[in-house]
Design an enzyme around this catalytic site. Structure first.
Site, short mmCIF file in Angstrom:
data_model
loop_
_atom_site.label_atom_id
_atom_site.label_comp_id
_atom_site.label_asym_id
_atom_site.label_seq_id
_atom_site.Cartn_x
_atom_site.Cartn_y
_atom_site.Cartn_z
N HIS A 62 13.94 40.68 62.48
CA HIS A 62 13.90 39.45 61.70
C HIS A 62 12.59 38.69 61.88
CE1 HIS A 62 18.02 40.38 60.99
NE2 HIS A 62 18.32 39.20 60.45
N PHE A 71 24.45 26.81 57.67
CA PHE A 71 23.03 27.15 57.73
C PHE A 71 22.34 27.01 56.38
CE2 PHE A 71 25.68 30.99 57.49
CZ PHE A 71 25.42 31.33 56.18
N GLU A 91 23.79 37.61 51.07
CA GLU A 91 23.15 36.30 50.98
C GLU A 91 22.64 36.14 49.55
OE1 GLU A 91 20.34 36.37 54.19
OE2 GLU A 91 21.90 36.83 55.66
N TYR A 106 -0.91 -0.91 33.37
CA TYR A 106 0.26 -0.50 34.15
C TYR A 106 -0.11 -0.05 35.55
CZ TYR A 106 3.28 -0.40 29.96
OH TYR A 106 4.00 -0.72 28.85
N ARG A 146 -0.51 -3.36 37.39
CA ARG A 146 0.65 -4.24 37.32
C ARG A 146 1.92 -3.60 37.86
NH1 ARG A 146 3.09 -5.49 31.65
NH2 ARG A 146 1.07 -4.64 31.09
N TYR A 151 32.70 38.65 64.97
CA TYR A 151 31.40 38.65 64.30
C TYR A 151 30.32 38.02 65.17
CZ TYR A 151 27.53 37.55 61.22
OH TYR A 151 26.28 37.45 60.69
N ASN A 195 19.74 31.13 63.55
CA ASN A 195 20.52 30.58 62.44
C ASN A 195 20.38 29.07 62.39
OD1 ASN A 195 22.42 32.07 60.56
ND2 ASN A 195 22.70 33.22 62.46
#
Length: 545
Positions: free
Chosen positions: A99, A347, A433, A299, A302, A69, A212
């Site tokens: 991409h 990743f 994915e 508040y 304080r 791969y 990646n």
């Protein structure tokens, strides 16, 4: 708020020490040095041997008739498709081109440089299988001030920041557009030629190795850590000014009271408030119970150390996650130390995405309590004697009325930005994915939130300093007086007739972001022990920013 996508100014001349890449994990400060201060990078000598060794392994696997791969196959949903040797260079180039699909406004220069640096650091670990020339090219681009154009949208945070990293890789191939060291938009091929850098021709595995990773979200987290170190100190400064100018008490910040609730950040913020309010004639003027009959402050005055302290603890948690991620070598597949090439899910951006969202919550709440302190100063029924809206001629002048509107509007937006991105997921790549982190989106909204927080603190600063002046002849303490003087030296108006307010708020925001406000207060304050001094003060480069 100002858009975080503006075209950046020209790159400054590097004045900081080089950052060594590939010797050990980078620190957030080193990421900031390269991203913001243009520190040069140098590749550690030991990194070359690691890179060579893993590349030899990849080349052996590339010759193997069995598919591997990312080396001899397609990617993502096409992981089972075998690619013949004569098509693999085309495969790598096609991966990067397809991409590099970002869209929208340009991402800030500092973010792109951080993204670029962190991918270089991973390449230099020797766990990705790239050739030495790839490492050298990425380093040379950084040192030449070449900044690839990366677009706002495109990353789902899984498999890491694919689109932003692809835009970096595309420029290394001599394609697409970049900004050169002067900030000019030029073709990548021209910028590389001017710098004497040969465009890359990618070999097996290298395309995946370049894209990646969680580098974009991690780079923005590293920058946010530096920003918030400064802004948390500023928040303590502006809170001290508000407490002082509104005749609040410093007794509630006592160390023994803080020790009853042993929260680390709360104790640190309270120590800052005590130091910033020390020796204040204004505070001393109403310590006598016969003079001041109020039992408790509101508040927002304080509880400032409790809120600021919770944000400090959140920042510390984020820093821990960032340090772990900076020590990571994220790629898929990855070359292990013992020489295996393994697919994995490292990743996925969830660890970084969560803390980015967590910080956005803290940022929104810091701004919220600061805006409430500002509003009290402008309301004559709650400010203990100050004129309405700190106006000069009440009825004719509106004073800082609308400055508070601006703070309120920003706080409202910060509440929306505090909605976590990391709880969202949208499937991609034909359901391969099918769960993503949205870490890039979490980082982008945090950057906008930090910008908003700085502006809200700047409005409190302008308001508080004017209120201090209106307490004359009583004088503020040394630390708050030093801050007030720095504000006036920057040309920001004190009490008087109405004037154009917006330039004052912009100048105050720049003063806050530069570190000058925090530095002025810390340098003039009295800390009981050295370890109580705000941690950022030890980082002179940070103060200079």
């Amino acid at each position: 708020m100002t858009s975080t996508s503006a075209v950046p100014p020209l790159a400054p001349t590097p004045l900081v020490a080089p950052v060594i890449v590939g010797a050990r994990p980078l620190s957030p400060a080193e990421v900031v040095a390269v991203a913001r201060d243009d520190a040069r990078v140098q590749i550690a000598p030991a990194a070359g041997a690691r890179v060579n060794a893993t590349r030899e392994l990849i080349e052996r696997l590339a010759d193997d008739p069995e598919p591997h791969y990312g080396i001899s196959t397609g990617f993502g949903a096409l992981a089972t498709t075998f690619i013949a040797p004569d098509r693999r260079r085309q495969l790598q180039a096609s991966l990067i081109r397809s991409h590099a699909a970002g869209t929208g406004a340009e991402v800030e220069r500092e973010v792109v440089r951080a993204l670029h640096l962190l991918r270089l650091q991973t390449l230099a670990t020797g766990r990705t299988g790239v050739r030495p020339v790839v490492v050298a090219t990425y380093a040379a681009m950084l040192n030449a001030g070449i900044t690839p154009i990366v677009r706002e949208y495109g990353s789902l945070g899984c498999s890491g920041d694919l689109a932003p990293l692809s835009h970096i890789a595309l420029a290394a191939l001599g394609e697409g557009e970049v900004r050169d060291a002067s900030g000019a938009l030029v073709a990548a091929s021209d910028a590389l030629a001017v710098a004497g850098i040969a465009p890359l021709v990618l070999e097996e595995k290298e395309g995946l190795a370049l894209i990646n990773g969680t580098d974009g979200m991690l780079g923005m987290l590293s920058l946010a850590l530096a920003d918030l170190d400064n802004l948390l100190t500023v928040a303590d400064v502006t809170a001290a000014i508000s407490v002082e100018s509104q005749l609040g008490t410093d007794a509630v910040f006592a160390a023994d009271l803080m020790a009853l609730r042993p929260q680390t950040g709360q104790a640190a913020s309270a120590a800052n408030l005590r130091a910033f309010l020390a020796d204040s004639p204004i505070v001393a003027s109403h310590r006598d119970p016969a003079v001041c009959t109020r039992v408790q402050d509101a508040y927002s005055l304080r509880c400032s150390p409790q809120v600021h302290g919770a944000a400090r603890d959140t920042l510390d948690h984020a820093r821990m996650v960032a340090s772990r991620e900076l020590a990571a070598a994220v790629d898929n597949p990855v070359v292990t130390v013992d020489g295996r090439v393994e697919s994995n899910g490292n990743f996925h951006g969830a660890p970084v995405a969560y803390v980015l969202d967590f910080l956005a919550i803290a940022v929104a709440d810091l701004a919220s309590i600061a805006e409430r302190r500002t509003d009290r100063a402008l309301d004559r029924t709650r400010s203990n004697g100050l004129p309405p809206f700190l106006a000069d001629e009440v009825g004719v002048d509106s004073g800082l009325m609308i400055a508070q509107y601006a703070a309120a509007g920003i706080v409202s937006e910060l509440k929306r930005l505090a909605v976590p991105a990391s709880v969202d997921s949208i499937p991609s790549s034909a359901m391969q994915e099918d769960h993503v982190s949205m870490g890039w989106a979490a980082a982008r909204k945090l950057r906008r939130g930090i910008d908003g927080l700085a502006r809200v603190l700047a409005i409190e600063l302008v308001t508080g300093c004017r209120a201090l002046d209106l307490r004359a002849p009583l004088q503020p303490g040394p630390a708050t007086a030093a801050v007030r003087d720095a504000v006036r030296a920057a040309g920001i108006a004190g009490p008087g007739p109405d004037r154009f307010v917006s330039p004052d708020l912009e100048s105050a925001t720049a003063l806050v972001l530069s570190g000058a406000v925090a530095a002025a207060a810390v340098s003039a304050a009295s800390f009981t022990t050295p370890e109580n001094r705000p941690a950022f003060e030890e980082d002179d480069d940070h103060i200079a920013r």
